[in-house]
Motif scaffolding. Structure first.
Motif, PDB file in Angstrom:
ATOM      1  N   GLN A 131      -4.574  14.909  22.616  1.00  0.00           N
ATOM      2  CA  GLN A 131      -3.144  14.900  22.874  1.00  0.00           C
ATOM      3  C   GLN A 131      -2.725  15.786  24.049  1.00  0.00           C
ATOM      4  OE1 GLN A 131      -0.682  12.978  21.224  1.00  0.00           O
ATOM      5  NE2 GLN A 131      -2.571  11.958  20.650  1.00  0.00           N
TER       6      GLN A 131
ATOM      7  N   SER B 207      -3.195  22.751  17.066  1.00  0.00           N
ATOM      8  CA  SER B 207      -2.428  21.615  16.576  1.00  0.00           C
ATOM      9  C   SER B 207      -2.582  21.539  15.060  1.00  0.00           C
ATOM     10  CB  SER B 207      -2.939  20.328  17.225  1.00  0.00           C
ATOM     11  OG  SER B 207      -2.467  19.196  16.531  1.00  0.00           O
TER      12      SER B 207
ATOM     13  N   TRP C 120     -13.886  17.918  19.668  1.00  0.00           N
ATOM     14  CA  TRP C 120     -12.461  18.253  19.594  1.00  0.00           C
ATOM     15  C   TRP C 120     -11.573  17.011  19.628  1.00  0.00           C
ATOM     16  CZ3 TRP C 120      -9.327  16.753  23.620  1.00  0.00           C
ATOM     17  CH2 TRP C 120      -9.967  16.394  24.810  1.00  0.00           C
ATOM     18  N   PHE C 121     -12.102  15.895  20.150  1.00  0.00           N
ATOM     19  CA  PHE C 121     -11.311  14.678  20.297  1.00  0.00           C
ATOM     20  C   PHE C 121     -11.589  13.678  19.185  1.00  0.00           C
ATOM     21  CE2 PHE C 121     -15.323  14.400  22.400  1.00  0.00           C
ATOM     22  CZ  PHE C 121     -15.805  13.144  22.093  1.00  0.00           C
ATOM     23  N   GLU C 122     -12.479  14.013  18.251  1.00  0.00           N
ATOM     24  CA  GLU C 122     -12.879  13.053  17.222  1.00  0.00           C
ATOM     25  C   GLU C 122     -13.070  13.736  15.875  1.00  0.00           C
ATOM     26  OE1 GLU C 122     -13.370   9.096  19.009  1.00  0.00           O
ATOM     27  OE2 GLU C 122     -13.623   9.806  16.966  1.00  0.00           O
TER      28      GLU C 122
ATOM     29  N   GLY D  21     -11.018  13.328  13.191  1.00  0.00           N
ATOM     30  CA  GLY D  21     -10.409  12.593  12.082  1.00  0.00           C
ATOM     31  C   GLY D  21     -11.444  11.978  11.159  1.00  0.00           C
TER      32      GLY D  21
ATOM     33  N   TYR E  29      -3.092  18.794  13.598  1.00  0.00           N
ATOM     34  CA  TYR E  29      -3.852  17.572  13.330  1.00  0.00           C
ATOM     35  C   TYR E  29      -5.119  17.867  12.522  1.00  0.00           C
ATOM     36  CZ  TYR E  29      -6.385  13.213  14.050  1.00  0.00           C
ATOM     37  OH  TYR E  29      -7.062  12.048  13.851  1.00  0.00           O
ATOM     38  N   ALA E  30      -5.315  17.129  11.432  1.00  0.00           N
ATOM     39  CA  ALA E  30      -6.498  17.220  10.568  1.00  0.00           C
ATOM     40  C   ALA E  30      -6.663  18.598   9.928  1.00  0.00           C
ATOM     41  CB  ALA E  30      -7.762  16.840  11.330  1.00  0.00           C
TER      42      ALA E  30
ATOM     43  N   ARG F   3     -14.654   9.483  12.001  1.00  0.00           N
ATOM     44  CA  ARG F   3     -14.833   9.467  13.449  1.00  0.00           C
ATOM     45  C   ARG F   3     -16.106  10.219  13.820  1.00  0.00           C
ATOM     46  NH1 ARG F   3      -8.933  10.584  15.976  1.00  0.00           N
ATOM     47  NH2 ARG F   3      -9.882   9.566  17.784  1.00  0.00           N
TER      48      ARG F   3
ATOM     49  N   ASP G 193      -7.151  21.014  19.682  1.00  0.00           N
ATOM     50  CA  ASP G 193      -6.392  19.780  19.862  1.00  0.00           C
ATOM     51  C   ASP G 193      -6.666  18.837  18.688  1.00  0.00           C
ATOM     52  OD1 ASP G 193      -5.465  17.251  20.579  1.00  0.00           O
ATOM     53  OD2 ASP G 193      -5.764  17.592  22.698  1.00  0.00           O
ATOM     54  N   GLY G 194      -7.860  18.265  18.663  1.00  0.00           N
ATOM     55  CA  GLY G 194      -8.256  17.406  17.548  1.00  0.00           C
ATOM     56  C   GLY G 194      -8.004  15.929  17.718  1.00  0.00           C
ATOM     57  N   ASN G 195      -7.105  15.550  18.643  1.00  0.00           N
ATOM     58  CA  ASN G 195      -6.773  14.128  18.724  1.00  0.00           C
ATOM     59  C   ASN G 195      -6.411  13.689  20.147  1.00  0.00           C
ATOM     60  OD1 ASN G 195      -6.388  11.575  17.539  1.00  0.00           O
ATOM     61  ND2 ASN G 195      -4.186  11.907  17.377  1.00  0.00           N
TER      62      ASN G 195
END
Length: 397
Positions: free
Chosen positions: A316, A363, A328-330, A332, A365-366, A335, A312-314
């Protein structure tokens, strides 16, 4: 706290909905405790207005309805205050013990409540100094608070989790990556969510005549507010604990205005709700528009199984699946992952992780190189979402 919900409702939207209902229960409990504390310190009219002011505080409401540990932390923190005030009146040891235990439960939910713990211990020490309570009261309160936490720490030691618990809850939070400018911008954004009428009434109440307990709550609230505003990391939920106390103080300020000029007091109360509900209306429109996220979560569940990995990465879409990394949520820039790498020299390579775990879905993302062989040779763009890529071979179990 949420684990039983996953077992009961499974991997469905009902789990998320039920979790929100649970948070709503804690929030309603917080509103009741705000009323109870205010009525104990002032009277019924001030108590009602304190609840109205809290409901008219967007900074509180927006975060109190989210699924986060801050919400039960605030409930148990306020419960500790309420029970301690009850103890000062009744001198019942059982009430004192429940107050300390409630504070410990709040601390187990989130360590940020340490500010309240220090404040309440300081309050007890002050009363010992004034010979209003015996020193044994402070010792008993501290013993139950520390003892409850120590039991939890013993469990962590026995299960070999204490070092990780201490690192992520204490050492990790000391490090700061954000610049002072960024911190200031966030602080100003939070100040916009404060209700101006409530803040004005707080200022009026501060300079008014008060009883000892009223003064004590005021100093506790101002102290926690000041430290929160100076904190190196500015998240809106950090203000949840102090806002009920500010609402109580503000209600007293409103009462003073009402005694001198009732029409003006009524106008101020009306104005506080007009500004607040304008904010709530905007948030409600956003909530109606975030159905896309629920659909995305359902889509991920539909094309994956419980044993599949995803990236995921963000924050979502991954609610129910294993992700590639603890952060996985941070992931970027600037962060939590960057902070962790700085502290531990942790090597994070998204392409190696994808090759190792072979996630069913990723995803973009990043990810800077979508043409990397780990992605190019094994993934194709989702037919429904442009930023999602689905593995074209079975994932490795």
């Amino acid at each position: 706290l949420l684990t039983p919900l996953f077992h009961i409702f499974g991997e469905t939207e009902a789990t998320i909905f039920t979790a929100r209902l649970l948070m709503l229960g804690f929030t309603l409990g917080t509103l009741y405790l705000t009323y109870a504390i205010s009525r104990m310190l002032f009277d019924r009219h001030v108590a009602v207005v304190s609840v109205l002011f809290l409901v008219a505080s967007p900074l509180f409401v927006h975060k109190a309805i989210e699924i986060r540990p801050d919400v039960p932390q605030v409930f148990f923190g306020l419960l500790s205050i309420y029970l301690l005030l009850r103890y000062f009146r009744s001198e019942r040891i059982a009430t004192l013990m429940l107050s300390a235990f409630s504070l410990a439960i709040a601390f187990l939910f989130l360590q940020k409540v340490v500010l309240l713990a220090v404040a309440l211990h300081g309050l007890l020490l002050w009363r010992v100094f004034r010979r209003q309570i015996h020193f044994s009261v402070l010792l008993l309160f501290s013993g139950i608070f520390v003892g409850t936490w120590a039991i939890y720490c013993l469990y962590l030691l026995m299960t070999d989790q204490f070092s990780q618990y201490f690192f992520f809850n204490f050492e990790f939070n000391i490090v700061k990556l954000e610049q002072h400018y960024h911190q200031t911008v966030l602080l100003l954004d939070h100040l916009k969510e404060f209700n101006t009428v409530v803040l004005a009434c707080v200022l009026l109440a501060i300079v008014s005549k008060k009883t000892q307990s009223q003064w004590e709550l005021t100093w506790i609230a101002l102290g926690i507010l000041a430290i929160t505003m100076l904190h190196r990391t500015q998240f809106a939920q950090y203000y949840l604990l102090v806002l009920p106390m500010l609402a109580i103080i503000a209600a007293r300020g409103w009462q003073l205005i009402n005694e001198l000029h009732p029409p003006l007091a009524g106008l101020l109360l009306f104005a506080s709700f007009v500004s607040a509900f304008a904010s709530y209306a905007q948030a409600l429109l956003y909530m109606n528009s975030n159905s896309w996220q629920l659909k995305k979560i359902a889509y991920v569940n539909e094309i994956t199984t419980a044993s599949d990995y995803v990236y995921d990465g963000n924050v979502q879409f991954n609610v129910f699946r294993n992700d590639l990394d603890f952060f996985w949520f941070e992931v970027g820039e600037g962060r939590s992952l960057d902070k962790y790498r700085m502290l531990t020299n942790y090597e994070y390579n998204i392409y190696n992780l994808i090759e190792t775990y072979r996630p069913k879905l990723i995803s973009s993302y990043a990810i800077t190189d979508l043409d990397h062989p780990a992605i190019r040779d094994h993934y194709e763009k989702s037919e429904r979402y442009d930023n999602l890529y689905v593995r074209i071979e079975p994932p490795h179990n």
